[in-house]
Design a protein around this motif. Structure first.
Motif, PDB file in Angstrom:
ATOM      1  N   ILE A 184      42.234  46.760  37.837  1.00 30.28           N
ATOM      2  CA  ILE A 184      41.969  48.044  37.179  1.00 30.28           C
ATOM      3  C   ILE A 184      40.740  48.713  37.795  1.00 30.28           C
ATOM      4  N   ARG A 185      39.732  47.931  38.152  1.00 25.26           N
ATOM      5  CA  ARG A 185      38.520  48.488  38.758  1.00 25.26           C
ATOM      6  C   ARG A 185      38.849  49.276  40.019  1.00 25.26           C
ATOM      7  N   LEU A 186      39.762  48.754  40.824  1.00 24.40           N
ATOM      8  CA  LEU A 186      40.160  49.450  42.041  1.00 24.40           C
ATOM      9  C   LEU A 186      40.857  50.770  41.729  1.00 24.40           C
ATOM     10  N   GLU A 187      41.602  50.785  40.637  1.00 25.55           N
ATOM     11  CA  GLU A 187      42.339  51.990  40.264  1.00 25.55           C
ATOM     12  C   GLU A 187      41.428  53.106  39.764  1.00 25.55           C
ATOM     13  N   VAL A 188      40.332  52.731  39.066  1.00 25.77           N
ATOM     14  CA  VAL A 188      39.540  53.747  38.370  1.00 25.77           C
ATOM     15  C   VAL A 188      38.199  54.045  39.018  1.00 25.77           C
ATOM     16  N   ARG A 189      37.831  53.328  40.072  1.00 28.53           N
ATOM     17  CA  ARG A 189      36.518  53.562  40.652  1.00 28.53           C
ATOM     18  C   ARG A 189      36.392  54.979  41.213  1.00 28.53           C
ATOM     19  N   ARG A 190      37.487  55.547  41.698  1.00 32.41           N
ATOM     20  CA  ARG A 190      37.446  56.911  42.224  1.00 32.41           C
ATOM     21  C   ARG A 190      37.198  57.926  41.116  1.00 32.41           C
ATOM     22  N   LEU A 191      37.394  57.503  39.864  1.00 36.12           N
ATOM     23  CA  LEU A 191      37.177  58.372  38.708  1.00 36.12           C
ATOM     24  C   LEU A 191      35.744  58.263  38.183  1.00 36.12           C
ATOM     25  N   GLY A 192      34.951  57.382  38.803  1.00 35.49           N
ATOM     26  CA  GLY A 192      33.591  57.160  38.333  1.00 35.49           C
ATOM     27  C   GLY A 192      33.495  56.231  37.158  1.00 35.49           C
ATOM     28  N   VAL A 193      34.572  55.497  36.876  1.00 41.49           N
ATOM     29  CA  VAL A 193      34.614  54.562  35.751  1.00 41.49           C
ATOM     30  C   VAL A 193      34.325  53.152  36.257  1.00 41.49           C
ATOM     31  N   GLY A 194      33.412  52.455  35.590  1.00 42.55           N
ATOM     32  CA  GLY A 194      33.115  51.069  35.922  1.00 42.55           C
ATOM     33  C   GLY A 194      33.920  50.116  35.059  1.00 42.55           C
ATOM     34  N   VAL A 195      34.171  48.918  35.568  1.00 43.81           N
ATOM     35  CA  VAL A 195      34.910  47.891  34.828  1.00 43.81           C
ATOM     36  C   VAL A 195      34.184  46.560  35.002  1.00 43.81           C
ATOM     37  N   GLY A 196      33.887  45.894  33.903  1.00 43.18           N
ATOM     38  CA  GLY A 196      33.194  44.611  33.969  1.00 43.18           C
ATOM     39  C   GLY A 196      33.843  43.556  33.099  1.00 43.18           C
ATOM     40  N   THR A 197      33.702  42.288  33.513  1.00 48.23           N
ATOM     41  CA  THR A 197      34.152  41.162  32.699  1.00 48.23           C
ATOM     42  C   THR A 197      32.968  40.260  32.375  1.00 48.23           C
ATOM     43  N   VAL A 198      32.971  39.729  31.169  1.00 49.71           N
ATOM     44  CA  VAL A 198      31.887  38.870  30.683  1.00 49.71           C
ATOM     45  C   VAL A 198      32.404  37.443  30.595  1.00 49.71           C
TER      46      VAL A 198
END
Length: 286
Positions: free
Chosen positions: A174-188
């Protein structure tokens, strides 16, 4: 922004939607985020517990709650959309709802396996799916609570380790899909820590046998406050990977040692955007 950026992501005034808000981790995290000035959408399966939690945080219009069953796409979408309408948008979505049981494949009921996967893995996807349109507008951040079980695969937990490893892998995609949108994705990825869920593990003879009561060695529990502090720091720096405690970082990062190199070479943003434009919705075609 990611863990290498210098400017922290301020929490004051941010709108945070949190599933599993009335559990041990959810409650502690909500309290800390509110203390830092965040505005909270508290989402949980137990509507009465959510209502009491909203009152306990005494946030007026800055703390809002709703019933959510992360196994139901309709309730997740309705709650997230209602939260966005209440606050005028959402900056951060934290998919925290989860369950854990210890049972071997030969004994585990198929429906129990399905339930763990549906809550721990599919529930994250539903939460992110519903949250993305709102988070995208604010170039915000999506966070999923996974576990060290994503990397360390213990017996009697194929259902749990599978779900948590799935969350980690899914979020990488998902991170690869949304990084161009300026959205970050993290897992804990915390190790064991004290909550009501862990009380159930410690009351289970099988769990005590496998992890030695979590009193020492590799499986020793860490304080809940350390987990909350690690999560908050991860949000403030929009980290891709948050490992708690930090000394577990090496075994956590080893499986993805070459991931960033492969991503840069093999998946360019323009190509990803084109592929997304061409993709269907996944429904079975006649």
């Amino acid at each position: 922004m990611n863990e290498d950026d210098e400017m922290p992501y301020k929490l004051a005034g941010r709108v945070v939607a949190l599933t599993g808000s009335t559990g041990g981790l959810g409650r502690a995290l909500a309290t800390e985020l509110r203390a830092r000035g965040a505005r909270l959408a508290l989402l949980d399966l137990d509507p009465d517990a959510v209502a009491k939690q909203v009152l306990s945080l005494d946030g007026g219009g800055d703390v809002w709650g709703s019933h959510v069953d992360v196994r139901s796409w309709a309730t997740v979408q309705q709650a997230i959309d209602a939260a966005a309408a209440h606050f005028g948008g959402i900056d951060i979505v934290i998919a925290n709802a989860g369950i854990a049981i210890a049972s071997p494949m030969e004994k585990l009921a198929p429906e129990a396996f399905d339930r763990v996967i549906d809550i721990n893995l599919n529930g994250v996807w539903r939460t992110f799916k519903a949250g993305l349109p709102h988070v995208q507008q604010r170039r915000g951040y999506l966070m999923a609570i996974s576990s060290m079980a994503a990397f360390v695969h213990s017996p009697l937990q194929a259902h749990y380790t599978g779900s948590k490893a799935g969350v980690w892998a899914m979020c990488d995609s998902i991170r690869l899909e949304v990084r161009r949108l300026g959205v970050g994705v993290g897992t804990v990825h915390p190790t064991f820590f004290a909550t009501a869920m862990m009380d159930e593990v410690l009351a289970d003879p099988a769990g005590v046998k496998i992890w030695g009561g979590n009193s020492g060695g590799l499986w020793k529990m860490v304080p809940l406050d350390d987990v909350v502090a690690g999560i908050v720091n991860g949000i403030r720096h929009r980290q891709d990977l948050i490992v708690i405690p930090r000394q577990n970082t090496l075994p956590a990062k080893a499986p993805g040692l070459f991931r960033r190199i492969l991503e840069r070479i093999g998946f360019r943003d323009t190509e990803i955007a084109s592929a997304i434009a061409l993709a269907g919705d996944g429904r079975t075609r006649p």
